[in-house]
Design a protein around this motif. Sequence first.
Motif, PDB file in Angstrom:
ATOM      1  N   ASN A   1       0.821  -1.213   0.000  1.00  0.00           N
ATOM      2  CA  ASN A   1       0.000   0.000   0.000  1.00  0.00           C
ATOM      3  C   ASN A   1       0.860   1.272   0.000  1.00  0.00           C
ATOM      4  N   ILE A   2       0.322   2.308  -0.688  1.00  0.00           N
ATOM      5  CA  ILE A   2       0.966   3.632  -0.669  1.00  0.00           C
ATOM      6  C   ILE A   2      -0.112   4.631  -0.266  1.00  0.00           C
ATOM      7  N   GLU A   3       0.183   5.397   0.776  1.00  0.00           N
ATOM      8  CA  GLU A   3      -0.814   6.369   1.241  1.00  0.00           C
ATOM      9  C   GLU A   3      -0.140   7.740   1.359  1.00  0.00           C
ATOM     10  N   GLU A   4      -0.765   8.755   0.767  1.00  0.00           N
ATOM     11  CA  GLU A   4      -0.149  10.083   0.840  1.00  0.00           C
ATOM     12  C   GLU A   4      -0.405  10.700   2.213  1.00  0.00           C
ATOM     13  N   ASN A   5       0.597  11.427   2.724  1.00  0.00           N
ATOM     14  CA  ASN A   5       0.439  12.121   4.005  1.00  0.00           C
ATOM     15  C   ASN A   5       0.581  13.611   3.726  1.00  0.00           C
ATOM     16  N   ASN A   6      -0.466  14.383   4.086  1.00  0.00           N
ATOM     17  CA  ASN A   6      -0.512  15.787   3.646  1.00  0.00           C
ATOM     18  C   ASN A   6      -0.105  16.809   4.688  1.00  0.00           C
ATOM     19  N   GLN A   7       0.598  16.393   5.745  1.00  0.00           N
ATOM     20  CA  GLN A   7       0.830  17.342   6.836  1.00  0.00           C
ATOM     21  C   GLN A   7       1.850  18.454   6.553  1.00  0.00           C
ATOM     22  N   GLY A   8       2.909  18.135   5.827  1.00  0.00           N
ATOM     23  CA  GLY A   8       3.970  19.138   5.637  1.00  0.00           C
ATOM     24  C   GLY A   8       3.605  20.199   4.604  1.00  0.00           C
ATOM     25  N   ASN A   9       4.249  21.364   4.715  1.00  0.00           N
ATOM     26  CA  ASN A   9       4.005  22.442   3.750  1.00  0.00           C
ATOM     27  C   ASN A   9       5.019  22.446   2.617  1.00  0.00           C
ATOM     28  N   ILE A  10       5.996  21.540   2.667  1.00  0.00           N
ATOM     29  CA  ILE A  10       7.105  21.638   1.711  1.00  0.00           C
ATOM     30  C   ILE A  10       7.284  20.352   0.883  1.00  0.00           C
ATOM     31  N   ASN A  11       7.669  19.262   1.531  1.00  0.00           N
ATOM     32  CA  ASN A  11       7.943  18.022   0.790  1.00  0.00           C
ATOM     33  C   ASN A  11       6.663  17.214   0.588  1.00  0.00           C
ATOM     34  N   LYS A  12       6.743  16.222  -0.331  1.00  0.00           N
ATOM     35  CA  LYS A  12       5.617  15.295  -0.483  1.00  0.00           C
ATOM     36  C   LYS A  12       5.957  14.010   0.257  1.00  0.00           C
ATOM     37  N   SER A  13       5.019  13.506   1.035  1.00  0.00           N
ATOM     38  CA  SER A  13       5.306  12.321   1.852  1.00  0.00           C
ATOM     39  C   SER A  13       4.298  11.208   1.597  1.00  0.00           C
ATOM     40  N   TYR A  14       4.804   9.981   1.622  1.00  0.00           N
ATOM     41  CA  TYR A  14       3.950   8.808   1.427  1.00  0.00           C
ATOM     42  C   TYR A  14       4.303   7.756   2.475  1.00  0.00           C
ATOM     43  N   ILE A  15       3.267   7.121   3.004  1.00  0.00           N
ATOM     44  CA  ILE A  15       3.502   6.019   3.935  1.00  0.00           C
ATOM     45  C   ILE A  15       3.383   4.725   3.135  1.00  0.00           C
ATOM     46  N   LEU A  16       4.428   3.922   3.179  1.00  0.00           N
ATOM     47  CA  LEU A  16       4.440   2.666   2.411  1.00  0.00           C
ATOM     48  C   LEU A  16       4.269   1.491   3.348  1.00  0.00           C
ATOM     49  N   THR A  17       3.453   0.538   2.945  1.00  0.00           N
ATOM     50  CA  THR A  17       3.319  -0.685   3.737  1.00  0.00           C
ATOM     51  C   THR A  17       3.840  -1.863   2.920  1.00  0.00           C
ATOM     52  N   PHE A  18       4.751  -2.600   3.515  1.00  0.00           N
ATOM     53  CA  PHE A  18       5.310  -3.794   2.888  1.00  0.00           C
ATOM     54  C   PHE A  18       4.954  -5.016   3.735  1.00  0.00           C
ATOM     55  N   GLU A  19       4.812  -6.134   3.063  1.00  0.00           N
ATOM     56  CA  GLU A  19       4.547  -7.370   3.790  1.00  0.00           C
ATOM     57  C   GLU A  19       5.664  -8.354   3.488  1.00  0.00           C
ATOM     58  N   ASP A  20       6.197  -8.953   4.578  1.00  0.00           N
ATOM     59  CA  ASP A  20       7.278  -9.918   4.412  1.00  0.00           C
ATOM     60  C   ASP A  20       6.873 -11.155   5.212  1.00  0.00           C
ATOM     61  N   GLY A  21       6.260 -12.104   4.535  1.00  0.00           N
ATOM     62  CA  GLY A  21       5.673 -13.239   5.256  1.00  0.00           C
ATOM     63  C   GLY A  21       4.586 -12.689   6.160  1.00  0.00           C
ATOM     64  N   LYS A  22       4.753 -12.931   7.467  1.00  0.00           N
ATOM     65  CA  LYS A  22       3.730 -12.448   8.400  1.00  0.00           C
ATOM     66  C   LYS A  22       4.054 -11.054   8.920  1.00  0.00           C
ATOM     67  N   GLU A  23       5.258 -10.595   8.609  1.00  0.00           N
ATOM     68  CA  GLU A  23       5.667  -9.301   9.166  1.00  0.00           C
ATOM     69  C   GLU A  23       5.256  -8.134   8.278  1.00  0.00           C
TER      70      GLU A  23
END
Length: 377
Positions: A20-42
């Motif tokens: 999953n990729i989710e945009e995070n809009n809090q900052g006024n300058i850079n663009k930020s994304y939260i990435l979710t990775f799955e590795d087996g059960k982790e």
Amino acid sequence: MNEKLKKITKQFNFQGELKNIEENNQGNINKSYILTFEDGKEIHKYLLQKINANVFQEPYLVMKNIELVTEHIKKKLLKNKDTIHKTLNIIKTVNKENLYTYINFDGEKEYYRAFDYIDDCISYDSLTDAKDPITLAYEAGKSFGLWEKLLNDFPIILLGETIKDFHNTKKRFNDLLLSIENKVTNRAFEFPDEIVDLISRYKECSLVIDSLGKTIPLRVTHNDTKLNNILMDKKTGVGVAIIDLDTVMPGSSLFDLGDGIRSACSNAFEDETDKKKIFLNLDLTESYLKGYLEEMGNYLTQDEINYLGLSIKILTYELALRFLTDYINGDTYFKIKYETHNKDRFKNQYLLLKDIETKLEEINDFVLKTLDDCKNS
Ligand code: GN1
Ligand code: MG
């Protein structure tokens, strides 16, 4: 999922498969994304950011500063057996670099970097709607105080200047005058009285920058001590990590303290629409100062102490200048969500500035009382 970002994520040493990729809009300058990775059960979460290269013209220098400072903090936390606090952890690219450079369709370079995502935390844009604002203000002050303390023995000469004259109030003032002269827009005509009023404060608001490197020491400073740059534990409210380290540079503690209180104790969002909410909340200010001074009180020089109260006014003045300048220049610096966003932000900082002025004496009294309390405890 955004195909371009998906391609970019392949350039980093992330663990597992991208889910999953989710945009995070809090900052006024850079663009930020939260990435979710799955590795087996982790599950592994990361923060991917596109650096605003218009603002940060030397992204590799930004990353070098961050690498040096976070390595220092990590060592200190380990030495202090501190398992509560954290710092950013850079995820290198597959080429072992701090940044990935992507050339876009227009042939321009885009710079991406990644960090481990610090989970189970919350960051606030304002404390007004928080459950226990007084304790959170204390935590905010303590977090930035501790951060400065951990870096107190960092060899400052190793740090480059990522944005020149970032907190040079005089330069910010000249930028406003230039924007008025350049007339990219006619927006300066909307604020004739406010502009004259800002000019009248120039001298007093230049006091810190005039003494910097003389009676006010240069220290490792964060320079963007907004409330939402502190990650607080969701359950305990403890300030766990200081983020957004792009502007870590040699500077004055007063920049960080002043900007921190401006942001955390102003009782409102920077783009608040309810004007009644905009004022400096003295209870929050006292609490913030207490937290900060418990960590940094013993390290500050007399001149730093003398200017603590004034620094809140100066940093508010500076941001008012910056929002107005950007509005007049046609909104080229801060991200905006609607046409008059910078105008509203300016008006709010200006209101806050006027309110802070009426409270400086009281704040200075708090500072002395709090320092006394810290010494006696
Ligand atoms: C910017 O990046 P962010 O949103 O935390 C700005 C700060 C301002 C702030 C005002 C590099 O901070 O200086 O105080 O907006 N950062 C930069 O909201 O200019
Ligand atoms: Mg920032």
